[in-house]
Motif scaffolding. Sequence first.
Motif, PDB file in Angstrom:
ATOM      1  N   MET A  41      14.854  49.025 -70.579  1.00  0.00           N
ATOM      2  CA  MET A  41      13.482  49.234 -70.150  1.00  0.00           C
ATOM      3  C   MET A  41      13.366  50.583 -69.465  1.00  0.00           C
ATOM      4  O   MET A  41      14.252  50.972 -68.698  1.00  0.00           O
ATOM      5  CB  MET A  41      13.046  48.118 -69.181  1.00  0.00           C
ATOM      6  N   GLU A  42      12.300  51.303 -69.750  1.00  0.00           N
ATOM      7  CA  GLU A  42      12.021  52.565 -69.072  1.00  0.00           C
ATOM      8  C   GLU A  42      10.781  52.399 -68.205  1.00  0.00           C
ATOM      9  O   GLU A  42       9.803  51.761 -68.600  1.00  0.00           O
ATOM     10  CB  GLU A  42      11.813  53.702 -70.083  1.00  0.00           C
ATOM     11  N   ILE A  43      10.830  53.010 -67.008  1.00  0.00           N
ATOM     12  CA  ILE A  43       9.750  52.889 -66.048  1.00  0.00           C
ATOM     13  C   ILE A  43       9.711  54.167 -65.214  1.00  0.00           C
ATOM     14  O   ILE A  43      10.753  54.796 -64.961  1.00  0.00           O
ATOM     15  CB  ILE A  43       9.979  51.652 -65.126  1.00  0.00           C
ATOM     16  N   PRO A  44       8.530  54.633 -64.814  1.00  0.00           N
ATOM     17  CA  PRO A  44       8.477  55.829 -63.967  1.00  0.00           C
ATOM     18  C   PRO A  44       9.299  55.629 -62.685  1.00  0.00           C
ATOM     19  O   PRO A  44       9.232  54.575 -62.053  1.00  0.00           O
ATOM     20  CB  PRO A  44       6.987  55.967 -63.648  1.00  0.00           C
ATOM     21  N   ALA A  45      10.051  56.647 -62.317  1.00  0.00           N
ATOM     22  CA  ALA A  45      10.911  56.531 -61.138  1.00  0.00           C
ATOM     23  C   ALA A  45      10.108  56.389 -59.854  1.00  0.00           C
ATOM     24  O   ALA A  45      10.629  55.857 -58.851  1.00  0.00           O
ATOM     25  CB  ALA A  45      11.839  57.743 -61.048  1.00  0.00           C
ATOM     26  N   ALA A  86       6.542  63.767 -65.994  1.00  0.00           N
ATOM     27  CA  ALA A  86       5.654  63.842 -64.841  1.00  0.00           C
ATOM     28  C   ALA A  86       6.301  63.145 -63.650  1.00  0.00           C
ATOM     29  O   ALA A  86       7.238  62.359 -63.802  1.00  0.00           O
ATOM     30  CB  ALA A  86       4.308  63.185 -65.172  1.00  0.00           C
ATOM     31  N   GLY A  87       5.794  63.403 -62.471  1.00  0.00           N
ATOM     32  CA  GLY A  87       6.294  62.717 -61.288  1.00  0.00           C
ATOM     33  C   GLY A  87       7.753  63.020 -61.002  1.00  0.00           C
ATOM     34  O   GLY A  87       8.218  64.154 -61.150  1.00  0.00           O
ATOM     35  N   THR A  88       8.489  62.008 -60.616  1.00  0.00           N
ATOM     36  CA  THR A  88       9.896  62.189 -60.222  1.00  0.00           C
ATOM     37  C   THR A  88      10.867  61.766 -61.309  1.00  0.00           C
ATOM     38  O   THR A  88      12.030  61.469 -61.036  1.00  0.00           O
ATOM     39  CB  THR A  88      10.178  61.380 -58.942  1.00  0.00           C
ATOM     40  N   GLY A  89      10.410  61.702 -62.560  1.00  0.00           N
ATOM     41  CA  GLY A  89      11.297  61.337 -63.648  1.00  0.00           C
ATOM     42  C   GLY A  89      11.140  59.876 -64.046  1.00  0.00           C
ATOM     43  O   GLY A  89      10.123  59.240 -63.778  1.00  0.00           O
ATOM     44  N   LYS A  90      12.167  59.345 -64.679  1.00  0.00           N
ATOM     45  CA  LYS A  90      12.095  57.974 -65.150  1.00  0.00           C
ATOM     46  C   LYS A  90      13.401  57.240 -64.873  1.00  0.00           C
ATOM     47  O   LYS A  90      14.470  57.852 -64.730  1.00  0.00           O
ATOM     48  CB  LYS A  90      11.792  57.929 -66.651  1.00  0.00           C
ATOM     49  N   LEU A  91      13.321  55.933 -64.803  1.00  0.00           N
ATOM     50  CA  LEU A  91      14.490  55.066 -64.690  1.00  0.00           C
ATOM     51  C   LEU A  91      14.672  54.335 -66.016  1.00  0.00           C
ATOM     52  O   LEU A  91      13.699  53.865 -66.622  1.00  0.00           O
ATOM     53  CB  LEU A  91      14.304  54.041 -63.571  1.00  0.00           C
ATOM     54  N   THR A  92      15.930  54.236 -66.452  1.00  0.00           N
ATOM     55  CA  THR A  92      16.268  53.454 -67.640  1.00  0.00           C
ATOM     56  C   THR A  92      17.117  52.276 -67.191  1.00  0.00           C
ATOM     57  O   THR A  92      18.219  52.455 -66.662  1.00  0.00           O
ATOM     58  CB  THR A  92      17.032  54.290 -68.675  1.00  0.00           C
ATOM     59  N   ILE A  93      16.587  51.098 -67.369  1.00  0.00           N
ATOM     60  CA  ILE A  93      17.232  49.870 -66.909  1.00  0.00           C
ATOM     61  C   ILE A  93      17.926  49.197 -68.091  1.00  0.00           C
ATOM     62  O   ILE A  93      17.306  48.992 -69.140  1.00  0.00           O
ATOM     63  CB  ILE A  93      16.197  48.889 -66.307  1.00  0.00           C
TER      64      ILE A  93
END
Length: 392
Positions: A41-45, A86-93
């Motif tokens: 899953m990817e989500i904005p950091a 955008a923002g502070t990047g992304k998290l990949t779970i």
Amino acid sequence: MDSTALRVYVRDASLARIGQIDDYTSLNVIPRFNTVGAFTMEIPADSSKAPLLVEGNGLIIRTATGDTAMSGPIRTVDWSRSASDAGTGKLTIGGVDDTGLLAQYTCWPTPTAAIGSQTDSVYKISAVKAETAMRTLVNINAGPGALTARKNTTLTLAADGAHGGTITRQVNQFDNLLTTLADIGNAAAIGFRVVQVGSSLQFQVYAPADRSGIARFSFGLGNLLDASYTTTPPTCTRAVVVAGGQSSPRVCKTYDRTDPLWPSLILEQFVDLTSVDTSSVDLAAQMDQAGAEALTNGAGQGSLAISPIDIPLLRYGRDYQVGDTVAAQLRGGTWYTDVVREVTLACTAADGTKTTATVGGGDSSASTVARIYSYIAQVKKDVARLKTRKAA
């Protein structure tokens, strides 16, 4: 959020639900038949839900209809950022489904005894239903009936439905529990999984259904985006089963199975049953089962990948599941039926869920030779005969 999008909930280490993730950008869920599934899953950091996504917690992923598509622990939380982010990047779970819990255990030859008192070399299963045998192995090695030091206190067992035929076999000392269950389940044509139910993880065994009369996919019907198949040659066409030879006289027997693509190919494989006493009353049954399993595991494999389109009258999760038998129309217009081994649910909150199914191949099936492999062999023979006629 699209009406078909998957719903994601976060659980803590005690399996309590602590929040919902409704702002993920992408989610891939891969349920698999009789083995461990996975999710990413990817989500904005900078999401307000990001602090919930840590190793040790887990996800409960449900379909739009409320059914649990998968549950399992979070294994990795990776951060990345590029110039275009955008923002502070992304998290990949990343994580695996709860069925992976079974891979953490081995099958002790004497499950009721401490490790220093393991005097037996095998654990014997005698003339019980396949599901009963599987439940017993889980119970005494990891579940409520296991030694205190080995017991997983979150693991429970669903009621015994007595699925599958009667089996007799020996489990070698410290064989992996998940692998052993897969061998039994595939041979008996039944499925198993571990999924969160309430505040526990439940081991479930089920009998897949034949949905080939309902779940039918073809380009002509307009519910198939693409399809492809591949083949892998056999590794065993003759099983050489040897029992005894230690404390009892040796008994040897061969079991042959002709490969449809290479009918003249002979590949011998030694099957070690030397730990079995040849005076056992069920010697023949054990040798027959060991020979059949070796030939099935070593059979030529075929893999069919199809990308079906969910339509109002035919949807994954409602009309067919992993493990069910479906039908697809392939090369030459012939309808082919086999087991759904794996499904990929690719979802974005905006666009909803797209389904890709892998049919046939994978782990060995209960059929003598995987049906997709036999089907492809016949297709290739038919094409070859057609070319010969044209050449003449």
